[in-house]
Motif scaffolding. Sequence first.
Motif, short mmCIF file in Angstrom:
data_model
loop_
_atom_site.label_atom_id
_atom_site.label_comp_id
_atom_site.label_asym_id
_atom_site.label_seq_id
_atom_site.Cartn_x
_atom_site.Cartn_y
_atom_site.Cartn_z
N ARG A 87 9.76 8.85 -0.85
CA ARG A 87 9.69 7.71 0.08
C ARG A 87 8.24 7.24 0.23
N ALA A 88 8.02 5.96 0.07
CA ALA A 88 6.68 5.41 0.21
C ALA A 88 6.29 5.26 1.68
N GLU A 89 7.30 5.07 2.53
CA GLU A 89 7.03 4.90 3.95
C GLU A 89 7.58 6.09 4.72
N ARG A 90 6.79 6.60 5.63
CA ARG A 90 7.21 7.70 6.50
C ARG A 90 6.38 7.64 7.78
N PRO A 91 6.77 8.36 8.82
CA PRO A 91 5.99 8.36 10.05
C PRO A 91 4.65 9.08 9.89
N ARG A 127 -7.30 6.56 14.33
CA ARG A 127 -6.83 7.17 13.09
C ARG A 127 -5.38 6.79 12.81
N ILE A 128 -4.55 6.84 13.84
CA ILE A 128 -3.13 6.48 13.67
C ILE A 128 -2.99 5.01 13.31
N ALA A 129 -3.77 4.15 13.95
CA ALA A 129 -3.71 2.72 13.64
C ALA A 129 -4.05 2.47 12.18
N LYS A 130 -5.07 3.17 11.66
CA LYS A 130 -5.44 3.00 10.25
C LYS A 130 -4.34 3.49 9.32
N LEU A 131 -3.72 4.62 9.66
CA LEU A 131 -2.65 5.15 8.82
C LEU A 131 -1.44 4.21 8.81
N LEU A 132 -1.13 3.65 9.97
CA LEU A 132 0.01 2.73 10.05
C LEU A 132 -0.27 1.43 9.30
N ALA A 133 -1.52 1.04 9.26
CA ALA A 133 -1.87 -0.21 8.58
C ALA A 133 -2.19 -0.02 7.11
N GLY A 172 -0.41 1.15 4.62
CA GLY A 172 0.63 1.07 3.60
C GLY A 172 1.27 2.42 3.32
N ASP A 173 1.46 2.73 2.03
CA ASP A 173 2.16 3.95 1.64
C ASP A 173 1.44 5.20 2.16
N MET A 174 2.24 6.13 2.66
CA MET A 174 1.70 7.40 3.17
C MET A 174 1.79 8.47 2.09
#
Length: 439
Positions: free
Chosen positions: A109-113, A355-361, A363-365
């Motif tokens: 999965r490219a997207e995850r929490p 840090r969370i804002a950067k991770l959410l923005a 893209g792929d995790m």
Amino acid sequence: MPASATQTLRVAVLADSDTRWKWGSLTANRIAPPNSDISLDGYLLRGRATPTARQLKEVGVTADSLREVTAVEFLRAMEKESYDILVLSLVGGGVQAMLHGLARAWHGRAERPVVVTGYVGVVYEKLADGLLLRHGADLVLANSRQDADRFREVYDGVGADSSAVTEVALPFLGGDAYTGEHDRNDPYTVVFAVQPSVPDNRRDRDYLLDRAIQHARFHPNREVLLKLRSKPGEHTTHIEELPYQKLVQGKDLPANFSLVYGHMGEVLDRTDLLVTISSTAALESLHRRIPTVVLTDLGIREGLGNHHFVGSGCLASWEQLDAGYKPVPDAEWVARQGVAAEGSYETAFDAARERIAKLLAGGDMPALKPYYTPETAPGYLPGILARHHLGPDGTPLPGAPAADKEPGPVRQIVRRAARGAYRHGVQRVAPVIRRMGEL
């Protein structure tokens, strides 16, 4: 702020006790990036410490949904649901199992929490063990500058990536600062905040109880409150084999001595002196500048956890308190503990939010990569995973509880009965057997 500027984030919190639900849910609210509202779903991991309705109410945190799950049920829910942030508020082994289970569930999965974990309070034992079991989360929260430094040293020392360590503060600090001024008719109030597992024997617990009662007799103009964590039959993060409610039975109690439950913040609202062995309540009290004592009556020992307060200026005995001793905390020590008594609390979570804002923005995790793997810990990891019905690769083992459908009425009744029997065995039967073995 215009409604259009507010972003709604979906957040899930998995917790295994009342204390960890409190930490996890409050942390979720603290770390949400600016200009965002959160939709909070709570998952309570089924086990001996699953909180009761009363305990959940006492925590005072509401969720948009709240349900009890097994580890496998939770993992299957995470395969179906789409969250922005996931907070794992569990004991170390539980965090490790979920990290491996989630890595399997989200494979490809490219997207995850964004996955966040940490500790509910003071870290005074099993530092390396607990930290390495939490490695692999996107953020490993440290509640103080001191903890952040220690966490990075452990990770760097074993060659693990330490970039996830993020300094914050305890999420449940707050309340008005103590001024020492009494604009009420209440008497000077001493609160003895007891703990479920410290000390762990009847002699020492009886001693502390008797000293608190004696303090009430020596100071009849004071009100002495014994602050309890749970009612008999309830579990907290730690097992309480000898609840003070039972120890107090048959004792001659003065009129100014009483037992209280309730939210710690509300109790601190009327506290003039907080006394404890090593409870996180001491940090809540120090944050509000309330005079705070960590007891030395039973020694300053790692097993009690009060060694953590060496250098705090708060160590004292009931004997000294009876004589009128007033503690003065060391400002430098307090500053390193994340107590933020000087007013910096509102910015303590900024680094985590950014840090969370950067991770959410971003893209792929990337895939979750815990330090422990079948290659690095082949004799340790499988046992941790098996306790949560997971195989060495994070796959649910045959016979693991299914989550394809909601349990029917009969299954729900059986579950409640089995859980009640298990908790009774843990708290009532097991302690008796252990004591018989000591005869």
